[in-house]
Design an enzyme around this catalytic site. Structure first.
Site, PDB file in Angstrom:
ATOM      1  N   SER A   1      -9.374   2.139   2.771  1.00  0.00           N
ATOM      2  CA  SER A   1      -8.426   2.881   1.962  1.00  0.00           C
ATOM      3  C   SER A   1      -7.399   1.993   1.254  1.00  0.00           C
ATOM      4  O   SER A   1      -6.646   2.473   0.417  1.00  0.00           O
ATOM      5  CB  SER A   1      -7.677   3.879   2.861  1.00  0.00           C
ATOM      6  OG  SER A   1      -6.954   3.196   3.876  1.00  0.00           O
TER       7      SER A   1
ATOM      8  N   LYS B   1       0.837  -1.205   0.000  1.00  0.00           N
ATOM      9  CA  LYS B   1       0.000   0.000   0.000  1.00  0.00           C
ATOM     10  C   LYS B   1       0.868   1.250   0.000  1.00  0.00           C
ATOM     11  O   LYS B   1       1.857   1.328   0.742  1.00  0.00           O
ATOM     12  CB  LYS B   1      -0.912  -0.034   1.227  1.00  0.00           C
ATOM     13  CG  LYS B   1      -1.888   1.116   1.349  1.00  0.00           C
ATOM     14  CD  LYS B   1      -2.778   0.921   2.573  1.00  0.00           C
ATOM     15  CE  LYS B   1      -3.783   2.041   2.760  1.00  0.00           C
ATOM     16  NZ  LYS B   1      -4.668   1.793   3.924  1.00  0.00           N
TER      17      LYS B   1
ATOM     18  N   SER C   1     -10.434  -0.296   6.822  1.00  0.00           N
ATOM     19  CA  SER C   1      -9.693  -0.219   5.561  1.00  0.00           C
ATOM     20  C   SER C   1      -9.026  -1.506   5.113  1.00  0.00           C
ATOM     21  O   SER C   1      -8.417  -1.540   4.042  1.00  0.00           O
ATOM     22  CB  SER C   1      -8.649   0.901   5.640  1.00  0.00           C
ATOM     23  OG  SER C   1      -9.272   2.147   5.736  1.00  0.00           O
TER      24      SER C   1
END
Length: 436
Positions: free
Chosen positions: A146, A77, A170
């Site tokens: 996210s 990420k 998330s």
């Protein structure tokens, strides 16, 4: 493990890849070529990558190091610092930013022989404003956030493993929307140095994978285990508590059906299942989570608010403005509520092994201007215990569905053994070969 010449190696789980390496049925270069081909074919439609250099990836896979992740590519990420790739945190304010060192979790992956394949799309500063990623099952739908790109990359078969993080929902929500396993370990189990801080009391590093076993392997490496033990299912059927939250009436039919199917499968396999009460304070816990998160975020992004007021999205600006109005006393009271509830909630596990609840309101919503509601994850994140999304099937629309499993804080190994037992009971996995 045998891998036929007609079988696409990109379809293998991480533990299957390791077994194929050991048997000589697969080599890292062939595997890298398969993943690269998959990425070229599928990523244009889903935009999982924030940064991916195919030649650099192939070169790294030619020079793998020994270790428990040797030759396993990992997507990361884009809120985790990487010394050899940009880290922009989903914001144009940091476009082209080049950290000088790896985040602690990334360094642990490399030390274990893993290869950082590329950086995956995140929402703006891991908040609510979506990036370009689309859901691999339906590009008209959100992949969640996210950790959007990480979940989508695993779901599309572009990467076998991916790193994510959770502050509200998330990891669990993108895993549910994209139909992959998503693991949020106990708070603090994985060092957060070099990872963007949104809410220091809530941010938790976790991962995405195809199986519970794979998710455990990567999480243990990031937590610092030099030689993670192969995960085995719990030796006896677990005692399962079903927790219906105060917002249960908002759950969509596909969510309730997934929970009912999981209950039937667990009971058929020998588990005892009963309802357990929601943590004390009820709906007030949602407010406590939001108070803590928004208060801490407003202070974490004080520089951006002052120096770049026009550089933040309306969504993030509104959250930070709200956080700035929260008093220190209200913040302290929310922290106290969370601490008290963690202590009382721990007693729930005196006579059960695992809590079963909803991951999301329903299937991934249509539209790309939002990432869905973390309603059914906020409180479990606040309580700091391990959580896992287990994909269990499909809704009538064909979109993925599943359930959320919740464990006692700091009992991650036992929790994951019970989660693996559930995967077997539901028929998602078969007993795994010894991969040591």
């Amino acid at each position: 493990m045998n891998v036929s010449r007609t079988q696409d190696p990109a379809d293998l789980s991480a533990t299957e890849v390791l077994a194929a390496y050991r048997s000589g049925a697969l080599d890292p270069v062939r595997y890298a070529q398969a993943l690269s081909a998959r990425s070229r074919a599928r990523d244009p439609a889903i935009s999982a990558w924030a940064a991916f250099d195919e030649e650099a990836f192939l070169d790294a896979m030619r020079r793998i190091s020994p270790g428990p992740l040797s030759g396993l590519p990992v997507a990361v990420k884009d809120i985790f610092d990487t010394f050899d790739m940009p880290t922009a945190c989903g914001s144009p304010l940091l476009a082209g930013r080049r950290p000088r060192r790896d985040a602690a979790a990334v360094a642990a992956i490399r030390a274990a022989g893993g290869v950082v394949m590329g950086k995956t799309v995140t929402t703006e500063f891991a908040s609510a404003y979506p990036g370009p990623t689309r859901n691999p099952h339906d590009p008209a739908r959100t992949p969640g956030g996210s950790s959007s790109g990480s979940a989508a990359a695993v779901a599309a078969g572009i990467a076998p493993l991916a790193v994510g993080s959770q502050t509200a929902g998330s990891i669990i929500r993108p895993a549910a929307y994209c139909g992959v396993t998503g693991f949020k370990p106990s708070f603090g189990r994985i060092n957060r140095t070099g990872c963007l801080s949104f809410s220091e009391s809530l941010d938790t590093i976790g991962d995405f994978a195809r199986t519970v076993e794979d998710a455990w392997l990567l999480a243990e490496v990031m937590a610092g285990a030099a030689q993670p033990s192969p995960l085995r299912p719990a030796p006896r059927p677990p005692r399962i508590g079903v927790c219906e939250t105060p917002e249960w009436d908002l759950a969509a039919p596909e969510t309730l059906e997934a929970i009912d199917r999981a209950i039937v499968a667990a009971r058929t396999a020998g588990a005892t299942v009963r309802k357990v009460p929601y943590p004390a304070l009820g709906p007030a816990l949602l407010d406590a989570q939001k108070t803590i998160m928004n208060f801490e975020a407003a202070r974490a992004f004080a520089h951006e608010t002052r120096a770049h007021p026009g550089g933040l999205s309306a969504q993030l600006s509104a959250l930070l403005a709200e956080g700035a109005t929260i008093s220190a006393d209200a913040y302290a009271a929310a922290l106290d509520q969370a601490d008290d509830t963690r202590r009382s909630w721990a007693a729930t596990f005196d006579d059960i092994d695992l809590v079963l609840s909803a991951s999301t309101i329903g299937e991934a919503p249509i539209g790309l201007d939002h990432t869905g509601d973390p309603l059914f994850s906020r409180v479990w994140t606040l309580l700091h215990g391990p959580c896992l999304h287990l994909p269990t099937g499909s809704a009538p629309s064909g979109m993925p569905t599943g359930v959320q499993l919740i464990g006692r804080n700091r009992t991650d190994a036992a929790f994951m053994r019970n989660a693996m037992w559930m995967a077997y009971a539901i028929g998602l996995a078969q007993p795994t070969r010894d991969t040591r």
